[in-house]
Write a protein that holds these residues in place. Structure first.
Motif, PDB file in Angstrom:
ATOM      1  N   GLY A   1      -7.312   7.761   3.625  1.00 46.56           N
ATOM      2  CA  GLY A   1      -5.940   7.157   3.781  1.00 46.56           C
ATOM      3  C   GLY A   1      -6.034   5.733   4.378  1.00 46.56           C
ATOM      4  O   GLY A   1      -5.087   4.931   4.587  1.00 46.56           O
ATOM      5  N   CYS A   2      -7.419   5.335   4.794  1.00 43.37           N
ATOM      6  CA  CYS A   2      -7.516   3.861   4.998  1.00 43.37           C
ATOM      7  C   CYS A   2      -7.551   2.845   3.704  1.00 43.37           C
ATOM      8  O   CYS A   2      -8.145   3.124   2.712  1.00 43.37           O
ATOM      9  CB  CYS A   2      -8.875   3.662   5.585  1.00 43.37           C
ATOM     10  SG  CYS A   2      -9.179   1.916   6.633  1.00 43.37           S
ATOM     11  N   ASP A   3      -6.838   1.739   3.853  1.00 44.06           N
ATOM     12  CA  ASP A   3      -6.865   0.790   2.490  1.00 44.06           C
ATOM     13  C   ASP A   3      -7.890  -0.262   2.810  1.00 44.06           C
ATOM     14  O   ASP A   3      -7.461  -1.202   3.671  1.00 44.06           O
ATOM     15  CB  ASP A   3      -5.389   0.328   2.615  1.00 44.06           C
ATOM     16  CG  ASP A   3      -5.213  -0.864   1.521  1.00 44.06           C
ATOM     17  OD1 ASP A   3      -5.968  -0.952   0.702  1.00 44.06           O
ATOM     18  OD2 ASP A   3      -4.019  -1.471   1.596  1.00 44.06           O
TER      19      ASP A   3
ATOM     20  N   LYS B   1       4.101   7.581   4.102  1.00 44.96           N
ATOM     21  CA  LYS B   1       3.134   8.476   4.882  1.00 44.96           C
ATOM     22  C   LYS B   1       2.397   7.800   6.172  1.00 44.96           C
ATOM     23  O   LYS B   1       1.727   6.693   5.945  1.00 44.96           O
ATOM     24  CB  LYS B   1       1.933   9.229   4.061  1.00 44.96           C
ATOM     25  CG  LYS B   1       1.277  10.270   4.524  1.00 44.96           C
ATOM     26  CD  LYS B   1       0.252  10.748   3.442  1.00 44.96           C
ATOM     27  CE  LYS B   1      -0.682  11.893   4.159  1.00 44.96           C
ATOM     28  NZ  LYS B   1      -1.935  12.236   3.305  1.00 44.96           N
ATOM     29  N   GLN B   2       2.521   8.416   7.304  1.00 44.72           N
ATOM     30  CA  GLN B   2       2.080   7.668   8.370  1.00 44.72           C
ATOM     31  C   GLN B   2       0.625   7.670   8.469  1.00 44.72           C
ATOM     32  O   GLN B   2      -0.011   8.792   8.130  1.00 44.72           O
ATOM     33  CB  GLN B   2       2.622   8.309   9.730  1.00 44.72           C
ATOM     34  CG  GLN B   2       4.016   7.881   9.827  1.00 44.72           C
ATOM     35  CD  GLN B   2       4.644   6.523   9.784  1.00 44.72           C
ATOM     36  OE1 GLN B   2       3.838   5.790  10.365  1.00 44.72           O
ATOM     37  NE2 GLN B   2       5.558   6.038   9.117  1.00 44.72           N
ATOM     38  N   PRO B   3      -0.220   6.503   8.775  1.00 49.30           N
ATOM     39  CA  PRO B   3      -1.653   6.523   8.777  1.00 49.30           C
ATOM     40  C   PRO B   3      -1.818   7.585   9.878  1.00 49.30           C
ATOM     41  O   PRO B   3      -1.464   7.914  10.909  1.00 49.30           O
ATOM     42  CB  PRO B   3      -2.077   5.214   9.074  1.00 49.30           C
ATOM     43  CG  PRO B   3      -0.874   4.445   8.744  1.00 49.30           C
ATOM     44  CD  PRO B   3       0.363   5.171   9.008  1.00 49.30           C
ATOM     45  N   SER B   4      -3.330   8.276   9.833  1.00 53.67           N
ATOM     46  CA  SER B   4      -3.763   9.004  10.881  1.00 53.67           C
ATOM     47  C   SER B   4      -4.191   8.203  12.001  1.00 53.67           C
ATOM     48  O   SER B   4      -4.231   7.182  12.072  1.00 53.67           O
ATOM     49  CB  SER B   4      -4.839   9.804  10.089  1.00 53.67           C
ATOM     50  OG  SER B   4      -6.095   8.806  10.053  1.00 53.67           O
TER      51      SER B   4
ATOM     52  N   ALA C   1       0.750  -1.139   0.041  1.00 54.54           N
ATOM     53  CA  ALA C   1      -0.032  -0.055  -0.091  1.00 54.54           C
ATOM     54  C   ALA C   1       0.848   1.227   0.082  1.00 54.54           C
ATOM     55  O   ALA C   1       0.398   2.293  -0.365  1.00 54.54           O
ATOM     56  CB  ALA C   1      -1.051  -0.113   1.270  1.00 54.54           C
ATOM     57  N   SER C   2       2.138   1.279   0.516  1.00 55.39           N
ATOM     58  CA  SER C   2       2.664   2.319   0.629  1.00 55.39           C
ATOM     59  C   SER C   2       3.383   2.731  -0.876  1.00 55.39           C
ATOM     60  O   SER C   2       3.530   3.888  -0.975  1.00 55.39           O
ATOM     61  CB  SER C   2       4.283   2.044   1.361  1.00 55.39           C
ATOM     62  OG  SER C   2       4.967   1.382   0.851  1.00 55.39           O
ATOM     63  N   GLY C   3       3.423   2.130  -1.855  1.00 57.18           N
ATOM     64  CA  GLY C   3       3.868   2.275  -3.227  1.00 57.18           C
ATOM     65  C   GLY C   3       5.211   2.703  -3.216  1.00 57.18           C
ATOM     66  O   GLY C   3       5.546   3.410  -4.298  1.00 57.18           O
TER      67      GLY C   3
END
Length: 495
Positions: free
Chosen positions: A91-93, A33-36, A26-28
């Motif tokens: 931001g949720c996968d 980027k840190q999840p909220s 998911a980070s690509g």
């Protein structure tokens, strides 16, 4: 999907590794980027749901199988709730949730709980059950019979991939009424069909999936290609497995015989294709000879490999995932917001106390026992050798669902309903003679071959005076009314 045999143990470590891999994908790449905090909260619920596996495993070791299933149900509910919020949280996968959802459904199926001893050595090879060897001995026998396919877990042989997901959507939307009808029909046929599959060690969900796709549980279904019965056997294939004419009755229409033959066919092809379920289903629909030529010696090849998939007809490409999707829904209806009706499918019988046909019984039974669509299909399915319009004599025994035994005595022996049913059934419809074909219209022209010495005027005198020289000249594109011997002229018919 490459063919994968089921394993007898699933480690919590495997789940954690899978979650880590999903996170990495998911980070690509690049800066992560840190999840909220809100996303982390949802991921925390996801982890808690996945940990239900460990708790269920502990309960199973302690002999609390029902408690283990309850724990898995609670984990699924928690997962569904978190997944619903994931869709609206930036931001949720969602793919994380889909992956765990699929895994927990398989756990709920009994696929990974039983008498296994967990092995924390992540590098240890998994133990594969041998064909016919029961897996998960602490599970109830009925549940093992539902989930096992030749020693493998049925859940592990069904990959919920793109084609199967598309088929799931179709069964849940456009084909939903077909699925429900198939389920109701099957519940009344189950007592005849399921034992045949059970004797062959095959899972009930597979039987339902094939029947739902093939006929919807209509015992007398016949396709345009000549396939017949609830499981749609072609005549030649049926003969191979003992389905033939018996006293004028085609046993392809017999539910028990059809299920027996289907189970034997499936086991034969599973053996030929090394228990590859997708290839076996493709053979059932598209022909085993064709599949064996395409597959050759590589029975581990995926049905979706372009070398196989690209050579299949569109019907077979659709058929395989549609059968698997119907089987999956049979196993997991609640997880797809699907609720099958409660059906009391126990069979009984009635001895006719007055002559009646199946059609007449359908009228007098009406919508008894909340059967809004009436009982015609069920009665016909349960008595496949009878012509539904043919009146059966008093004393004849008909197979019926058990609850109808008492209802028959109340509604179909005396009173107005059997009289009404008989009156409707014996109504006389005028029979008109077939219309005679209309006489052919006379040809509007006749043809004449000009002889030596003929003129246009003399020709018209021979054939009456219903036309003029100018008209005939126009019809034949003549110039100056000249004709020559051997010329064929069109003349207006004078009839």
């Amino acid at each position: 999907m490459p063919y994968r045999p089921a394993v007898r143990s699933l480690r919590l470590v495997s789940l954690i590794v899978a979650f880590m891999q999903l996170t990495a994908c998911a980070s690509g790449g690049g800066t992560v980027k840190q999840p909220s905090a809100s996303v982390n909260g949802l991921y925390s619920q996801l982890d808690q749901a996945s940990q239900g596996y460990e708790a269920a495993l502990q309960q199973t070791r302690a002999g609390d199988t029902q408690g283990a299933q309850k724990t898995l149900d609670q984990s699924l509910d928690q997962l569904k709730n978190a997944a619903a919020h994931c869709g609206t949280t930036p931001g949720c996968d969602p793919q994380r949730f889909f992956s765990v959802f699929d895994r927990l459904l398989r756990l709920k199926d009994g696929s990974f709980i039983g008498d296994e001893t967990p092995n924390e050595d992540a590098g240890a090879s998994a133990t594969v059950p041998q064909a016919g060897q029961p897996d998960g001995a602490s599970l109830p026998e009925a549940q093992r019979s539902v989930t096992l396919l030749r020693g493998h877990q049925l859940s592990e042989l069904i990959a919920v991939n793109g084609p199967v997901k598309a088929a799931l959507e179709m069964w849940l939307t456009q084909w939903r009424s077909n699925l429900m009808d198939a389920y109701v029909n099957y519940q009344y046929l189950r007592q005849e069909m399921w034992p045949q599959y059970q004797d062959q060690g095959l899972p009930e969900a597979l039987l339902f999936g094939i029947m739902a796709k093939e006929s919807g549980g209509k015992v007398h279904a016949v396709s345009r290609s000549g396939a017949a019965g609830p499981l749609q056997f072609m005549y030649a294939t049926g003969l191979r497995f003992g389905l033939s004419e018996q006293d004028g009755f085609d046993t392809r229409f017999d539910p028990a015989e059809s299920a027996r033959a289907n189970a034997e066919y499936m086991n034969e092809q599973l053996k030929a294709f090394n228990d590859n379920l997708e290839l076996t289903l493709a053979a059932y629909n598209g022909g085993e000879g064709r599949m064996r030529r395409l597959v050759g010696d590589d029975t581990s090849v995926s049905f979706y490999d372009p070398r196989i998939y690209g050579q299949m007809s569109q019907e077979t490409r659709d058929y395989v995932p549609e059968v698997l999707a119907a089987a999956w829904l049979f196993l997991h209806p609640d997880s797809y917001n699907l609720h099958f009706p409660q059906i009391e499918g126990q069979l009984g019988s009635v001895t006719l106390k007055r002559a009646a046909s199946i059609s007449e019984l359908t009228v007098c039974l009406g919508s008894a026992n909340n059967m809004s669509e009436g009982w015609f299909r069920t009665l016909r399915n349960l008595n496949p050798r009878l012509d539904p319009q043919q009146e059966q004599p008093m004393g004849a025994v008909l197979q019926v669902p058990k609850p109808l035994e008492k209802i028959y005595d109340v509604r179909c022996v005396n009173g107005p309903w059997p009289i009404l049913a008989s009156d409707l059934h014996n109504a006389v419809v005028p029979v008109m003679p077939a219309p005679q074909p209309a006489a052919a219209a006379p040809d509007p022209v006749v043809h004449y071959t000009v002889r030596r010495g003929d003129t246009l005027a003399s020709i018209l005198r021979k054939h009456g005076s219903c036309s003029s020289e100018n008209e005939v000249a126009r019809m034949n594109n003549l110039k100056f009314d000249h004709v020559r011997a051997g010329q064929v002229l069109k003349l207006p018919s004078c009839r």
